[in-house]
Design a protein around this motif. Structure first.
Motif, PDB file in Angstrom:
ATOM      1  N   LYS A  97       7.570  -6.175  41.996  1.00  0.00           N
ATOM      2  CA  LYS A  97       7.853  -5.062  42.896  1.00  0.00           C
ATOM      3  C   LYS A  97       7.229  -5.444  44.229  1.00  0.00           C
ATOM      4  CE  LYS A  97       5.923  -1.485  40.912  1.00  0.00           C
ATOM      5  NZ  LYS A  97       5.565  -0.154  40.418  1.00  0.00           N
ATOM      6  N   VAL A  98       7.955  -5.211  45.309  1.00  0.00           N
ATOM      7  CA  VAL A  98       7.443  -5.577  46.627  1.00  0.00           C
ATOM      8  C   VAL A  98       7.712  -4.444  47.614  1.00  0.00           C
ATOM      9  CG1 VAL A  98       9.554  -6.827  47.278  1.00  0.00           C
ATOM     10  CG2 VAL A  98       7.378  -7.407  48.385  1.00  0.00           C
ATOM     11  N   SER A  99       6.712  -4.168  48.432  1.00  0.00           N
ATOM     12  CA  SER A  99       6.837  -3.209  49.528  1.00  0.00           C
ATOM     13  C   SER A  99       6.416  -3.934  50.800  1.00  0.00           C
ATOM     14  CB  SER A  99       5.945  -1.989  49.271  1.00  0.00           C
ATOM     15  OG  SER A  99       4.577  -2.338  49.426  1.00  0.00           O
ATOM     16  N   ASP A 100       6.224  -3.194  51.873  1.00  0.00           N
ATOM     17  CA  ASP A 100       5.767  -3.815  53.116  1.00  0.00           C
ATOM     18  C   ASP A 100       4.350  -4.364  52.994  1.00  0.00           C
ATOM     19  OD1 ASP A 100       8.126  -3.361  54.526  1.00  0.00           O
ATOM     20  OD2 ASP A 100       7.478  -1.354  55.143  1.00  0.00           O
ATOM     21  N   LYS A 101       3.520  -3.754  52.129  1.00  0.00           N
ATOM     22  CA  LYS A 101       2.111  -4.135  52.045  1.00  0.00           C
ATOM     23  C   LYS A 101       1.694  -4.756  50.725  1.00  0.00           C
ATOM     24  CE  LYS A 101       1.117   0.147  52.783  1.00  0.00           C
ATOM     25  NZ  LYS A 101       0.410   1.426  52.893  1.00  0.00           N
ATOM     26  N   THR A 102       2.460  -4.539  49.667  1.00  0.00           N
ATOM     27  CA  THR A 102       2.026  -4.887  48.320  1.00  0.00           C
ATOM     28  C   THR A 102       3.094  -5.668  47.557  1.00  0.00           C
ATOM     29  OG1 THR A 102       0.747  -2.827  48.253  1.00  0.00           O
ATOM     30  CG2 THR A 102       1.160  -3.911  46.147  1.00  0.00           C
ATOM     31  N   LEU A 103       2.629  -6.657  46.800  1.00  0.00           N
ATOM     32  CA  LEU A 103       3.478  -7.386  45.859  1.00  0.00           C
ATOM     33  C   LEU A 103       2.788  -7.323  44.507  1.00  0.00           C
ATOM     34  CD1 LEU A 103       5.749  -9.346  44.982  1.00  0.00           C
ATOM     35  CD2 LEU A 103       4.293 -11.219  45.830  1.00  0.00           C
ATOM     36  N   ILE A 104       3.495  -6.851  43.495  1.00  0.00           N
ATOM     37  CA  ILE A 104       2.969  -6.797  42.133  1.00  0.00           C
ATOM     38  C   ILE A 104       3.891  -7.649  41.268  1.00  0.00           C
ATOM     39  CG2 ILE A 104       2.422  -5.353  40.139  1.00  0.00           C
ATOM     40  CD1 ILE A 104       2.043  -3.029  42.133  1.00  0.00           C
ATOM     41  N   VAL A 105       3.309  -8.635  40.598  1.00  0.00           N
ATOM     42  CA  VAL A 105       4.087  -9.518  39.733  1.00  0.00           C
ATOM     43  C   VAL A 105       3.490  -9.514  38.337  1.00  0.00           C
ATOM     44  CG1 VAL A 105       5.002 -10.992  41.561  1.00  0.00           C
ATOM     45  CG2 VAL A 105       2.800 -11.506  40.575  1.00  0.00           C
ATOM     46  N   GLN A 106       4.363  -9.646  37.331  1.00  0.00           N
ATOM     47  CA  GLN A 106       3.935  -9.625  35.933  1.00  0.00           C
ATOM     48  C   GLN A 106       4.573 -10.769  35.170  1.00  0.00           C
ATOM     49  OE1 GLN A 106       5.385  -5.539  35.437  1.00  0.00           O
ATOM     50  NE2 GLN A 106       3.300  -5.030  34.828  1.00  0.00           N
ATOM     51  N   PHE A 107       3.778 -11.352  34.286  1.00  0.00           N
ATOM     52  CA  PHE A 107       4.201 -12.486  33.475  1.00  0.00           C
ATOM     53  C   PHE A 107       3.855 -12.188  32.030  1.00  0.00           C
ATOM     54  CE2 PHE A 107       4.683 -16.848  32.260  1.00  0.00           C
ATOM     55  CZ  PHE A 107       3.646 -17.124  31.376  1.00  0.00           C
ATOM     56  N   LYS A 108       4.823 -12.265  31.141  1.00  0.00           N
ATOM     57  CA  LYS A 108       4.574 -12.045  29.712  1.00  0.00           C
ATOM     58  C   LYS A 108       4.168 -13.364  29.060  1.00  0.00           C
ATOM     59  CE  LYS A 108       7.559  -8.075  29.272  1.00  0.00           C
ATOM     60  NZ  LYS A 108       6.587  -7.059  29.128  1.00  0.00           N
TER      61      LYS A 108
END
Length: 184
Positions: free
Chosen positions: A127-138
């Motif tokens: 998920k990405v916004s102007d300020k934040t990137l959240i990434v997930q790996f299983k």
């Protein structure tokens, strides 16, 4: 050996993190997400969540210790290459790391071609916004064991003993995800 250990750890963690985001933060989708991803991001947190929540404490401690020992942990997405740079606060801990891997974005998923994992395309959600990137790996048990064994090779013997005991106690169906939060 220590340099290779950290390169492998970084590539495995290259795109993970967790933290809650404000309710008013809007995340991009589709082409807008692909464009918003193109930026230099600084890793702010990494968290492990497993299918057995009681097993989260040791790996989370190790990852937080790793982050505390970094002066810089940045990932830059340029549209084709993910460039990771990691520098230790104390250069005696490990040499600076620079890693470049190909990636593609399809249907709000990120696929990174991991050279250190036999050029496999590793899928991540993001998920990405102007300020934040959240990434997930299983991950599965085998991948997780590899990560912790590599980290445990060059750390305090007491922590290494805890890691070995932890790994010996993992059930065959052990799995989970690593979540990484990055900021601009």
């Amino acid at each position: 050996m220590e340099k290779y250990l950290y390169i492998i750890v970084i590539s495995m963690l290259a795109v993970f993190g967790f933290s809650s985001c404000s309710d008013d933060e809007s995340f991009y989708k589709g082409d807008a997400a692909r464009e918003a991803l193109k930026h230099k991001w600084n890793v702010s947190s990494i968290e492990v969540k497993t299918n057995d929540g009681q097993k989260d404490e040791i790996p989370n401690f190790i990852l937080k210790t790793f982050l505390l020992n970094t002066k810089q942990y940045a990932e830059t997405f340029d549209g084709q290459q993910l460039k990771t740079v990691v520098e230790a606060k104390d250069p005696a801990l490990f040499e600076p790391i620079q890693l470049s891997e190909r990636y593609v974005v399809m249907d709000d998923n990120l696929y990174v071609e991991s050279q250190l994992l036999g050029n496999q395309n590793i899928p991540y959600t993001f998920k990405v916004s102007d300020k934040t990137l959240i990434v997930q790996f299983k991950f599965n048990k085998q991948m997780f064991e590899q990560i912790l064994q590599l980290i445990g090779t060059n750390i305090d013997p007491a922590i290494q003993a805890q890691i070995e005991a932890f790994l010996a106690d993992l059930p065959d169906d052990f799995s989970g995800e690593i979540i990484k939060k990055l900021k601009r």
